[in-house]
Write a protein that holds these residues in place. Structure first.
Motif, PDB file in Angstrom:
ATOM      1  N   GLU A 147     -55.150  -9.059  54.864  1.00 56.66           N
ATOM      2  CA  GLU A 147     -55.988  -9.394  53.712  1.00 56.66           C
ATOM      3  C   GLU A 147     -55.157  -9.510  52.435  1.00 56.66           C
ATOM      4  O   GLU A 147     -55.381 -10.402  51.607  1.00 56.66           O
ATOM      5  CB  GLU A 147     -57.077  -8.339  53.519  1.00 56.66           C
ATOM      6  N   LEU A 148     -54.172  -8.624  52.284  1.00 58.76           N
ATOM      7  CA  LEU A 148     -53.334  -8.671  51.089  1.00 58.76           C
ATOM      8  C   LEU A 148     -52.472  -9.924  51.055  1.00 58.76           C
ATOM      9  O   LEU A 148     -52.264 -10.518  49.987  1.00 58.76           O
ATOM     10  CB  LEU A 148     -52.451  -7.421  51.025  1.00 58.76           C
ATOM     11  N   MET A 149     -51.979 -10.345  52.214  1.00 54.73           N
ATOM     12  CA  MET A 149     -51.168 -11.554  52.266  1.00 54.73           C
ATOM     13  C   MET A 149     -51.984 -12.779  51.897  1.00 54.73           C
ATOM     14  O   MET A 149     -51.504 -13.679  51.202  1.00 54.73           O
ATOM     15  CB  MET A 149     -50.561 -11.711  53.660  1.00 54.73           C
ATOM     16  N   ILE A 150     -53.224 -12.835  52.370  1.00 58.08           N
ATOM     17  CA  ILE A 150     -54.098 -13.956  52.006  1.00 58.08           C
ATOM     18  C   ILE A 150     -54.335 -13.965  50.498  1.00 58.08           C
ATOM     19  O   ILE A 150     -54.295 -15.016  49.840  1.00 58.08           O
ATOM     20  CB  ILE A 150     -55.429 -13.868  52.766  1.00 58.08           C
ATOM     21  N   THR A 151     -54.583 -12.783  49.930  1.00 52.50           N
ATOM     22  CA  THR A 151     -54.806 -12.679  48.487  1.00 52.50           C
ATOM     23  C   THR A 151     -53.577 -13.120  47.704  1.00 52.50           C
ATOM     24  O   THR A 151     -53.687 -13.844  46.706  1.00 52.50           O
ATOM     25  CB  THR A 151     -55.173 -11.240  48.108  1.00 52.50           C
ATOM     26  N   VAL A 152     -52.400 -12.684  48.137  1.00 54.70           N
ATOM     27  CA  VAL A 152     -51.156 -13.065  47.459  1.00 54.70           C
ATOM     28  C   VAL A 152     -50.953 -14.577  47.535  1.00 54.70           C
ATOM     29  O   VAL A 152     -50.518 -15.214  46.563  1.00 54.70           O
ATOM     30  CB  VAL A 152     -49.961 -12.319  48.080  1.00 54.70           C
ATOM     31  N   LEU A 153     -51.271 -15.166  48.690  1.00 54.80           N
ATOM     32  CA  LEU A 153     -51.127 -16.611  48.848  1.00 54.80           C
ATOM     33  C   LEU A 153     -52.048 -17.361  47.877  1.00 54.80           C
ATOM     34  O   LEU A 153     -51.625 -18.305  47.200  1.00 54.80           O
ATOM     35  CB  LEU A 153     -51.430 -17.017  50.285  1.00 54.80           C
TER      36      LEU A 153
ATOM     37  N   GLY B  52     -60.841 -11.021  37.334  1.00 60.34           N
ATOM     38  CA  GLY B  52     -61.473 -10.977  38.659  1.00 60.34           C
ATOM     39  C   GLY B  52     -60.493 -11.225  39.779  1.00 60.34           C
ATOM     40  O   GLY B  52     -60.574 -10.601  40.845  1.00 60.34           O
ATOM     41  N   LEU B  53     -59.518 -12.125  39.540  1.00 59.23           N
ATOM     42  CA  LEU B  53     -58.572 -12.466  40.596  1.00 59.23           C
ATOM     43  C   LEU B  53     -57.696 -11.279  40.971  1.00 59.23           C
ATOM     44  O   LEU B  53     -57.483 -10.990  42.149  1.00 59.23           O
ATOM     45  CB  LEU B  53     -57.705 -13.643  40.135  1.00 59.23           C
ATOM     46  N   PHE B  54     -57.205 -10.548  39.974  1.00 61.10           N
ATOM     47  CA  PHE B  54     -56.329  -9.415  40.264  1.00 61.10           C
ATOM     48  C   PHE B  54     -57.108  -8.166  40.660  1.00 61.10           C
ATOM     49  O   PHE B  54     -56.518  -7.154  41.025  1.00 61.10           O
ATOM     50  CB  PHE B  54     -55.426  -9.125  39.054  1.00 61.10           C
ATOM     51  N   ALA B  55     -58.426  -8.237  40.578  1.00 63.15           N
ATOM     52  CA  ALA B  55     -59.239  -7.133  41.092  1.00 63.15           C
ATOM     53  C   ALA B  55     -59.366  -7.200  42.604  1.00 63.15           C
ATOM     54  O   ALA B  55     -59.704  -6.195  43.245  1.00 63.15           O
ATOM     55  CB  ALA B  55     -60.623  -7.165  40.451  1.00 63.15           C
ATOM     56  N   LEU B  56     -59.096  -8.377  43.195  1.00 64.86           N
ATOM     57  CA  LEU B  56     -59.226  -8.525  44.643  1.00 64.86           C
ATOM     58  C   LEU B  56     -58.298  -7.599  45.419  1.00 64.86           C
ATOM     59  O   LEU B  56     -58.760  -6.842  46.271  1.00 64.86           O
ATOM     60  CB  LEU B  56     -58.987  -9.991  45.046  1.00 64.86           C
ATOM     61  N   PRO B  57     -56.970  -7.620  45.167  1.00 65.24           N
ATOM     62  CA  PRO B  57     -56.102  -6.690  45.906  1.00 65.24           C
ATOM     63  C   PRO B  57     -56.425  -5.230  45.631  1.00 65.24           C
ATOM     64  O   PRO B  57     -56.309  -4.389  46.516  1.00 65.24           O
ATOM     65  CB  PRO B  57     -54.690  -7.057  45.430  1.00 65.24           C
ATOM     66  N   ALA B  58     -56.867  -4.933  44.386  1.00 66.27           N
ATOM     67  CA  ALA B  58     -57.241  -3.544  44.078  1.00 66.27           C
ATOM     68  C   ALA B  58     -58.430  -3.113  44.924  1.00 66.27           C
ATOM     69  O   ALA B  58     -58.480  -1.987  45.431  1.00 66.27           O
ATOM     70  CB  ALA B  58     -57.572  -3.414  42.591  1.00 66.27           C
ATOM     71  N   GLY B  59     -59.406  -4.020  45.093  1.00 65.60           N
ATOM     72  CA  GLY B  59     -60.565  -3.702  45.925  1.00 65.60           C
ATOM     73  C   GLY B  59     -60.188  -3.540  47.379  1.00 65.60           C
ATOM     74  O   GLY B  59     -60.708  -2.657  48.077  1.00 65.60           O
ATOM     75  N   ILE B  60     -59.282  -4.390  47.862  1.00 67.44           N
ATOM     76  CA  ILE B  60     -58.841  -4.301  49.263  1.00 67.44           C
ATOM     77  C   ILE B  60     -58.128  -2.979  49.510  1.00 67.44           C
ATOM     78  O   ILE B  60     -58.366  -2.293  50.509  1.00 67.44           O
ATOM     79  CB  ILE B  60     -57.923  -5.486  49.602  1.00 67.44           C
ATOM     80  N   ILE B  61     -57.255  -2.588  48.589  1.00 62.85           N
ATOM     81  CA  ILE B  61     -56.519  -1.331  48.746  1.00 62.85           C
ATOM     82  C   ILE B  61     -57.464  -0.141  48.655  1.00 62.85           C
ATOM     83  O   ILE B  61     -57.350   0.827  49.422  1.00 62.85           O
ATOM     84  CB  ILE B  61     -55.409  -1.241  47.687  1.00 62.85           C
TER      85      ILE B  61
ATOM     86  N   PHE C 164     -51.489   0.044  53.480  1.00 61.20           N
ATOM     87  CA  PHE C 164     -50.890  -1.280  53.295  1.00 61.20           C
ATOM     88  C   PHE C 164     -50.645  -1.978  54.629  1.00 61.20           C
ATOM     89  O   PHE C 164     -50.777  -3.206  54.710  1.00 61.20           O
ATOM     90  CB  PHE C 164     -49.572  -1.153  52.514  1.00 61.20           C
ATOM     91  N   ARG C 165     -50.309  -1.210  55.665  1.00 58.80           N
ATOM     92  CA  ARG C 165     -50.093  -1.829  56.968  1.00 58.80           C
ATOM     93  C   ARG C 165     -51.386  -2.360  57.555  1.00 58.80           C
ATOM     94  O   ARG C 165     -51.434  -3.482  58.072  1.00 58.80           O
ATOM     95  CB  ARG C 165     -49.460  -0.826  57.927  1.00 58.80           C
ATOM     96  N   ARG C 166     -52.462  -1.592  57.446  1.00 58.79           N
ATOM     97  CA  ARG C 166     -53.739  -2.009  58.022  1.00 58.79           C
ATOM     98  C   ARG C 166     -54.381  -3.142  57.218  1.00 58.79           C
ATOM     99  O   ARG C 166     -55.154  -3.926  57.764  1.00 58.79           O
ATOM    100  CB  ARG C 166     -54.697  -0.810  58.086  1.00 58.79           C
TER     101      ARG C 166
END
Length: 286
Positions: A161-167, A234-243, A155-157
């Motif tokens: 990307e996660l913040m952009i996705t949340v925004l 598809g939208l909520f798959a983005l953070p899952a893919g990043i993680i 999550f730190r690294r």
């Protein structure tokens, strides 16, 4: 820096509790003991919420809780006492205050506060809150678990990307909720009474949970709802893919060598020789 004859003792206590040197059997044993105590303490507390268990074994659970609190209190006091060997906390007063305000130290403090606060302020009006705070003891495991460290590193690294996705998700949520509000408010003024009320529908729909307590009834609203539900997959798959990508990268990093810091997950060439230096570096990175 710590001066005087107590410095070697403080250094030993600091490293012993920190667990950075995985080849130190005493340090490893101490960490395993505290971890086991945390698990048992939380387990007995959870079991005690069962009526028949609490009625039959409540006294033993209470005594065991006192023992655990005593150990955790000693651990916390020793950590605060020995933290001055770290250059960042070298000041006897300000350094210790800074250490006590660090995330792990706050978790340690909250883990023992529920036992002492009722003695000071009484349990009336705060009993439930204090009992919930007992669950902070479970978070103490994060200090000793390499798996928790791995998750934290991921999550730190990937935080940027996660913040952009949340925004992006937040903007999209407000947009579609506002749109649905204007479409449905005339048909369901009590349900879609405001945009904030419509946001609940947006969250449930975008996450594809679909509780069904708030639903559009107009043809246009249903068409929009179906479209949003499909887009939400598809939208909520983005953070899952990043993680998932972050986990893959972190696991690949760990496979490059055999020795890792149990706190930061970094590969360390000379961990046994410089455990304190590496631990300080890991905490600075945090």
């Amino acid at each position: 820096m710590v001066t005087g004859s107590l410095r070697p003792v403080k250094e030993r206590v600091y490293i012993l509790l920190d667990g950075g040197n995985t080849e130190d059997r005493l340090s490893l044993g101490t960490n395993l003991f505290i971890t086991a105590l945390i698990v048992l303490n939380v387990g007995t507390y959870i079991a005690g919420t069962v009526d028949w268990v609490g009625a039959q074994y409540g006294w033993y659970i209470y005594v065991f809780d006192i023992i655990c609190v005593g150990v955790f209190t000693i651990e916390y006091v020793l950590r605060v006492w020995s933290c001055t060997v770290d250059d960042r906390y070298s000041s006897p007063i300000r350094g210790r205050i800074r250490f006590m305000l660090s995330p792990y130290a706050l978790v340690d403090l909250f883990a023992i506060l529920p036992f002492y606060l009722p003695v000071v302020i009484g349990e009336q009006g705060a009993e439930r809150v204090l009992r919930i705070f007992r669950l902070f003891r479970l978070l103490k495991i994060a200090r000793y678990s390499s798996s928790t460290t791995l998750i934290t590193n991921v999550f730190r690294r990937k935080s940027h990307e996660l913040m952009i996705t949340v925004l992006v998700m937040s903007i999209w949520l407000v947009f579609i909720s506002s749109l649905m509000y204007y479409i449905e408010r005339s048909a369901q003024p009590e349900v879609f009474s405001s945009i904030p009320a419509a946001i609940w529908w947006g969250v449930v729909t975008l996450t594809t949970v679909g509780y069904g307590d708030v639903v559009p009834v107009t043809p246009l609203g249903r068409a929009l709802g179906a479209t949003i539900a499909l887009l939400g997959i598809g939208l909520f798959a983005l953070p899952a893919g990043i993680i998932a990508s972050g986990f893959t990268e972190e696991l690949n990093r760990r496979r490059q060598g055999d020795r890792y810091c149990p706190h930061c997950g970094e590969h360390v060439d000379e961990l046994a020789d410089e455990p304190q230096a590496h631990t300080e570096k890991a905490e600075l990175d945090d």
